[in-house]
Design an enzyme around this catalytic site. Structure first.
Site, PDB file in Angstrom:
ATOM      1  N   CYS A   2       0.820  -1.207   0.000  1.00 33.09           N
ATOM      2  CA  CYS A   2       0.000   0.000   0.000  1.00 33.09           C
ATOM      3  C   CYS A   2       0.858   1.262   0.000  1.00 33.09           C
ATOM      4  O   CYS A   2       1.957   1.275   0.548  1.00 33.09           O
ATOM      5  CB  CYS A   2      -0.885   0.027   1.229  1.00 33.09           C
ATOM      6  SG  CYS A   2      -1.865  -1.460   1.409  1.00 33.09           S
ATOM      7  N   ARG A  27       5.140  -0.388  -6.274  1.00 32.53           N
ATOM      8  CA  ARG A  27       5.140  -1.121  -5.015  1.00 32.53           C
ATOM      9  C   ARG A  27       4.164  -2.293  -5.039  1.00 32.53           C
ATOM     10  O   ARG A  27       4.224  -3.166  -4.186  1.00 32.53           O
ATOM     11  CB  ARG A  27       4.769  -0.185  -3.861  1.00 32.53           C
ATOM     12  CG  ARG A  27       5.704   1.014  -3.742  1.00 32.53           C
ATOM     13  CD  ARG A  27       5.282   1.882  -2.593  1.00 32.53           C
ATOM     14  NE  ARG A  27       5.378   1.164  -1.338  1.00 32.53           N
ATOM     15  CZ  ARG A  27       6.477   1.036  -0.615  1.00 32.53           C
ATOM     16  NH1 ARG A  27       7.586   1.596  -1.027  1.00 32.53           N
ATOM     17  NH2 ARG A  27       6.473   0.364   0.505  1.00 32.53           N
ATOM     18  N   TRP A  74      -3.122  -2.736  -1.482  1.00 35.04           N
ATOM     19  CA  TRP A  74      -2.789  -4.125  -1.819  1.00 35.04           C
ATOM     20  C   TRP A  74      -3.608  -4.946  -0.841  1.00 35.04           C
ATOM     21  O   TRP A  74      -3.373  -4.902   0.365  1.00 35.04           O
ATOM     22  CB  TRP A  74      -1.299  -4.324  -1.622  1.00 35.04           C
ATOM     23  CG  TRP A  74      -0.715  -5.598  -2.149  1.00 35.04           C
ATOM     24  CD1 TRP A  74      -0.276  -5.832  -3.418  1.00 35.04           C
ATOM     25  CD2 TRP A  74      -0.454  -6.797  -1.411  1.00 35.04           C
ATOM     26  NE1 TRP A  74       0.222  -7.104  -3.507  1.00 35.04           N
ATOM     27  CE2 TRP A  74       0.135  -7.717  -2.309  1.00 35.04           C
ATOM     28  CE3 TRP A  74      -0.652  -7.190  -0.085  1.00 35.04           C
ATOM     29  CZ2 TRP A  74       0.520  -8.999  -1.925  1.00 35.04           C
ATOM     30  CZ3 TRP A  74      -0.274  -8.469   0.291  1.00 35.04           C
ATOM     31  CH2 TRP A  74       0.299  -9.357  -0.611  1.00 35.04           C
ATOM     32  N   ASN A 100      -2.029   2.379   5.894  1.00 29.70           N
ATOM     33  CA  ASN A 100      -1.187   1.209   5.601  1.00 29.70           C
ATOM     34  C   ASN A 100      -1.000   0.466   6.902  1.00 29.70           C
ATOM     35  O   ASN A 100      -0.852   1.096   7.954  1.00 29.70           O
ATOM     36  CB  ASN A 100       0.204   1.639   5.105  1.00 29.70           C
ATOM     37  CG  ASN A 100       0.162   2.277   3.742  1.00 29.70           C
ATOM     38  OD1 ASN A 100      -0.862   2.268   3.070  1.00 29.70           O
ATOM     39  ND2 ASN A 100       1.296   2.845   3.339  1.00 29.70           N
ATOM     40  N   GLY A 101      -0.947  -0.859   6.845  1.00 36.02           N
ATOM     41  CA  GLY A 101      -0.746  -1.637   8.068  1.00 36.02           C
ATOM     42  C   GLY A 101      -1.996  -2.430   8.401  1.00 36.02           C
ATOM     43  O   GLY A 101      -2.894  -2.584   7.568  1.00 36.02           O
ATOM     44  N   GLU A 481      18.062 -17.904  -7.289  1.00 35.91           N
ATOM     45  CA  GLU A 481      17.694 -16.540  -7.664  1.00 35.91           C
ATOM     46  C   GLU A 481      17.259 -16.482  -9.128  1.00 35.91           C
ATOM     47  O   GLU A 481      16.301 -15.794  -9.481  1.00 35.91           O
ATOM     48  CB  GLU A 481      18.879 -15.594  -7.390  1.00 35.91           C
ATOM     49  CG  GLU A 481      18.707 -14.153  -7.820  1.00 35.91           C
ATOM     50  CD  GLU A 481      17.523 -13.431  -7.183  1.00 35.91           C
ATOM     51  OE1 GLU A 481      16.900 -13.945  -6.250  1.00 35.91           O
ATOM     52  OE2 GLU A 481      17.209 -12.319  -7.668  1.00 35.91           O
ATOM     53  N   LYS A 485      13.581 -15.197 -10.246  1.00 37.65           N
ATOM     54  CA  LYS A 485      13.354 -14.095 -11.201  1.00 37.65           C
ATOM     55  C   LYS A 485      12.368 -14.539 -12.281  1.00 37.65           C
ATOM     56  O   LYS A 485      11.451 -13.817 -12.635  1.00 37.65           O
ATOM     57  CB  LYS A 485      14.661 -13.670 -11.896  1.00 37.65           C
ATOM     58  CG  LYS A 485      15.640 -12.861 -11.112  1.00 37.65           C
ATOM     59  CD  LYS A 485      15.249 -11.436 -10.834  1.00 37.65           C
ATOM     60  CE  LYS A 485      14.408 -11.264  -9.634  1.00 37.65           C
ATOM     61  NZ  LYS A 485      14.918 -11.359  -8.326  1.00 37.65           N
ATOM     62  N   GLU A 488       8.761 -14.986 -10.922  1.00 37.05           N
ATOM     63  CA  GLU A 488       8.156 -13.706 -10.523  1.00 37.05           C
ATOM     64  C   GLU A 488       7.560 -12.942 -11.699  1.00 37.05           C
ATOM     65  O   GLU A 488       6.478 -12.390 -11.590  1.00 37.05           O
ATOM     66  CB  GLU A 488       9.222 -12.791  -9.876  1.00 37.05           C
ATOM     67  CG  GLU A 488       9.523 -13.096  -8.438  1.00 37.05           C
ATOM     68  CD  GLU A 488      10.589 -12.162  -7.873  1.00 37.05           C
ATOM     69  OE1 GLU A 488      10.452 -11.759  -6.718  1.00 37.05           O
ATOM     70  OE2 GLU A 488      11.574 -11.838  -8.580  1.00 37.05           O
ATOM     71  N   HIS A 504      17.900 -36.641  -6.723  1.00 38.55           N
ATOM     72  CA  HIS A 504      17.005 -37.142  -5.674  1.00 38.55           C
ATOM     73  C   HIS A 504      15.593 -36.617  -5.845  1.00 38.55           C
ATOM     74  O   HIS A 504      14.910 -36.351  -4.856  1.00 38.55           O
ATOM     75  CB  HIS A 504      17.577 -36.781  -4.296  1.00 38.55           C
ATOM     76  CG  HIS A 504      18.957 -37.315  -4.098  1.00 38.55           C
ATOM     77  ND1 HIS A 504      19.218 -38.650  -3.879  1.00 38.55           N
ATOM     78  CD2 HIS A 504      20.167 -36.715  -4.164  1.00 38.55           C
ATOM     79  CE1 HIS A 504      20.527 -38.841  -3.791  1.00 38.55           C
ATOM     80  NE2 HIS A 504      21.126 -37.673  -3.955  1.00 38.55           N
ATOM     81  N   LYS A 603       6.451  -4.804  -4.001  1.00 36.82           N
ATOM     82  CA  LYS A 603       7.877  -4.485  -3.912  1.00 36.82           C
ATOM     83  C   LYS A 603       8.365  -4.609  -2.480  1.00 36.82           C
ATOM     84  O   LYS A 603       9.468  -5.052  -2.219  1.00 36.82           O
ATOM     85  CB  LYS A 603       8.106  -3.054  -4.428  1.00 36.82           C
ATOM     86  CG  LYS A 603       9.553  -2.607  -4.420  1.00 36.82           C
ATOM     87  CD  LYS A 603      10.360  -3.361  -5.444  1.00 36.82           C
ATOM     88  CE  LYS A 603      11.845  -3.058  -5.364  1.00 36.82           C
ATOM     89  NZ  LYS A 603      12.635  -4.161  -5.945  1.00 36.82           N
TER      90      LYS A 603
HETATM   91  C1  G6P Z   1       9.275  -8.879  -1.825  1.00 38.86           C
HETATM   92  C2  G6P Z   1       9.841  -8.469  -3.164  1.00 38.86           C
HETATM   93  C3  G6P Z   1      11.151  -9.212  -3.416  1.00 38.86           C
HETATM   94  C4  G6P Z   1      12.119  -8.966  -2.275  1.00 38.86           C
HETATM   95  C5  G6P Z   1      11.503  -9.348  -0.922  1.00 38.86           C
HETATM   96  C6  G6P Z   1      12.363  -8.868   0.234  1.00 38.86           C
HETATM   97  O1  G6P Z   1       8.853 -10.209  -1.876  1.00 38.86           O
HETATM   98  O2  G6P Z   1       8.927  -8.748  -4.196  1.00 38.86           O
HETATM   99  O3  G6P Z   1      11.740  -8.749  -4.622  1.00 38.86           O
HETATM  100  O4  G6P Z   1      13.287  -9.704  -2.484  1.00 38.86           O
HETATM  101  O5  G6P Z   1      10.231  -8.727  -0.774  1.00 38.86           O
HETATM  102  O6  G6P Z   1      12.393  -7.473   0.206  1.00 38.86           O
HETATM  103  P1  G6P Z   1      13.474  -6.565   0.909  1.00 38.86           P
HETATM  104  O7  G6P Z   1      13.052  -5.155   0.623  1.00 38.86           O
HETATM  105  O8  G6P Z   1      13.415  -6.889   2.376  1.00 38.86           O
HETATM  106  O9  G6P Z   1      14.790  -6.917   0.328  1.00 38.86           O
END
Ligand code: G6P
Length: 608
Positions: A2, A27, A74, A100-101, A481, A485, A488, A504, A603
């Site tokens: 949010c 975000r 969100w 927010n929260g 990673e 990616k 995502e 395995h 984000k």
């Molecule tokens: C969310 C984002 C990821 C990020 C993760 C941790 O899931 O979509 O891209 O790696 O949060 O975020 P941070 O800001 O703590 O690195």
């Protein structure tokens, strides 16, 4: 997640609010809305879905007024519909709230308010705040908000306006970031600096427990007893260009291509090649404290957790200190072994991830010293840790983290180097590692110069329903990673696995339809990886290999190859991750996916 924006001044509020909402789109959100004081009337506009829908509704029926608040939501409590979009109004339509929260005692408050006749118009926890402020209003908005806050349990960044006290916006923070922007005869509130950067660089970061009253010509910060507080004014030091696409098709692509500079910026003034060490001004750890560390815990979420795994291997290899890597969400709910000789490294791009913040607080509570590796300056983790290393990667707007990841690994490498030299690493080995670090920006550029090769590979595999990523040792986290990616942003199911562990289980999935990405630079485990490549080939898998030299052992086995420059083994993840970022990016683009705002993702995840 949010986002909050607010404007009070002499100009029409709508354009400021809409621009702020646009800047926070990255975000992640699923509905949006604004509330504006038009004379003595509070007018709201809300829409489910993208901000463009809200803009269309405003174009059809514009709203005038110089005071307003806006929000991107969100969904947590209740689906992402117009009726659940913020701002929420009080029953008599005199109070509007964005939040927010999470209000944890919302159900109890809702029942109590319903018993006194309040009718609710949404499924959200936030709506209770609007009714409470109406109920408690007795001439002053800040007093009503403060009284309402005393009844609320949970976390909030809040902005409230009222037609009964129209010349102000009252804001409050507890557990969800808020900052005030100071302009000329105008003030802003935002949950994210990028929302207001086009208008001012002078900001006040609010602390938990702060309440603030914004007027056109000034602002006051108060505590929960309405007593005045002094908060320092900070200056945002990045340029507007940092939050604009600057000719690139997507923020993600721009950020991938920024990595030669961002990695350089992480090292700037810190790497001392001639002494084979690093200088880290903010870690707040004395020589004795560094020598006294018995064990290290690294905690993080998502991509940051992957950089933590690489950090673990670097620290154990060069410093010979035991390291454990924990998902922040798990760490906080178990009973970890932490002593006053434990160092807890907390990694977060945003510095606001709720689980990571809670894990850091838990580690502190148990007596550990905390060290934050954070990108966003002034964020909560950066302010609450005992010491820190800012990444200096600049704002990361693409939801899929790229440049923050490589900077995190570089920051971990700098810390490892410093600690290792204190704990016995020779100057010669320190210099070798430092020289390899210094060479990285130019080497990343060499990878980027051949991005087209990755684009071609992407075209071959864009229709694959599954992907497997395999790597060993320090490149196993790179496989994780790379897979993250891809899933995502392209929504292709992808798994990362240690290459030998594949036997395995995942080996059952391999057939001629399965692309398998091997992260196979010429490191200490290369020969072992070749055996795993053979196992996949024998089952007709399609092999894409990230290698670092002409490898006769791979001839005839690999379908597609991308070459990265050579570096010391522990730094190969930085170079190997760049082509995998590009692969995910090009596949997503070729599938027509919304790269910068993938579905369901945020984000910065500020809820548990
Ligand atoms: C969310 C984002 C990821 C990020 C993760 C941790 O899931 O979509 O891209 O790696 O949060 O975020 P941070 O800001 O703590 O690195």
């Amino acid at each position: 997640m949010c986002g909050i924006i607010g404007y009070i001044g002499s100009k029409p509020a709508t354009p400021f609010l809409m621009e702020g909402l646009r800047r926070m789109e990255y975000r992640g959100y699923d509905s949006a809305g604004i509330a504006i004081l038009d004379g003595a009337t509070l007018v709201t506009r809300r829409a489910a879905g993208k901000i463009a829908k809200l803009e269309a509704s405003l174009a059809a029926a514009p709203v005038a007024g110089h005071v307003g608040i806006g929000h991107t939501r969100w969904a947590t409590h209740g689906p992402p519909t117009e009726r659940n979009a913020h701002p929420h109004l009080s029953a008599d339509d005199t109070v509007a709230v964005v939040h927010n929260g999470i209000i944890e005692n919302a159900n109890a408050l809702r029942t109590a308010l319903q018993d006194t006749g309040y009718v609710f118009r949404s499924d959200t926890d936030t709506e209770v705040v609007a009714h409470l402020v109406q109920e408690l209003f007795d001439g002053s908005l800040e007093e009503a908000v403060i009284m309402a806050l005393r009844k609320i349990e949970g976390t909030y960044g809040l902005a409230v306006v009222s037609s009964r006290d129209p010349g102000k916006i009252v804001v409050a923070r507890k557990g969800s970031p808020l900052l005030i922007g100071i302009g000329e005869h105008e003030h802003f509130v935002a949950s994210d600096a990028s929302a207001i950067l086009a208008h001012t660089r002078q900001v006040v970061y609010l602390d938990d427990g702060d309440v603030a009253v914004l007027e056109a010509d000034g602002y006051r910060v108060l505590d929960i007893d309405a007593l005045p507080l002094t908060r320092k004014v900070d200056k945002i030091d990045w340029e507007l260009g940092a939050i604009e696409r600057g000719g690139f098709a997507h923020f993600m692509l721009k950020e991938i291509f920024e990595q030669p500079q961002t990695v350089e910026n992480t090292m700037r003034g810190r790497l001392i090649v001639e002494d084979g060490t690093s200088k880290l001004g903010g870690i707040n750890l004395t020589h004795d404290q560094l020598m006294a560390i018995d064990n290290i815990i690294i905690t993080a979420c998502g991509t940051s957790w992957h950089s933590a795994l690489i950090g673990e291997m670097m620290i154990e290899e060069l410093c010979r200190i035991p390291v454990e890597v924990e998902y922040a969400s798990e760490f906080r709910y178990r009973n970890p072994i932490v002593t006053d000789r434990t160092l807890c490294i907390v990694i977060s791009q945003s510095g606001e991830t709720a689980d990571t913040l809670a894990a850091m607080r838990e580690a502190k509570r148990r007596g550990a010293r905390t060290l934050g590796l954070v990108n966003v300056v002034g964020s909560t983790i950066a302010r609450e840790d005992d010491g820190g290393i800012y990444l200096h990667a600049g704002p990361e707007i693409g939801v899929a983290s790229t440049k923050a990841f490589t900077s995190q690994v570089v920051a971990l490498a700098l810390f490892t180097l410093k600690l290792a030299r204190k704990r016995g690493l020779s100057v010669t080995r320190g210099m070798e590692f430092a020289q390899a670090l210094a060479a990285l920006p130019a080497q990343i550029q060499q990878v980027l110069d051949r991005a087209e090769q990755v684009e071609h590979i992407a075209a071959e595999f864009k229709r694959a329903p599954n992907f497997l990523y395999l790597g060993r040792g320090v490149n196993f986290p790179v496989a994780l990673e790379g897979a993250l990616k891809l899933k995502e942003i392209s929504y292709i199911h992808a798994e990362g696995y240690p290459a030998a562990e594949m036997k395995h289980g995942p080996i059952a999935l391999i057939d001629e339809m399965m692309p398998v990405v091997f992260v196979a630079p010429h490191d200490a485990v290369f020969d072992k990886v070749v055996s795993n490549v053979q196992e996949v080939k024998a089952r007709k898998g399609n092999i894409i290999a990230i290698t670092s030299r002409d490898e006769p052992a791979l001839q005839g086995l690999v379908d597609y190859e991308f070459r990265i420059p050579e570096t010391v083994d522990l730094l190969t993840p930085i170079l190997a991750s760049v082509p995998l970022q590009l692969l995910a990016y090009y596949i997503a683009v070729q599938r027509g996916a919304n790269v910068d705002q993938p579905r369901n993702l945020a984000k910065s995840v500020t809820v548990e």
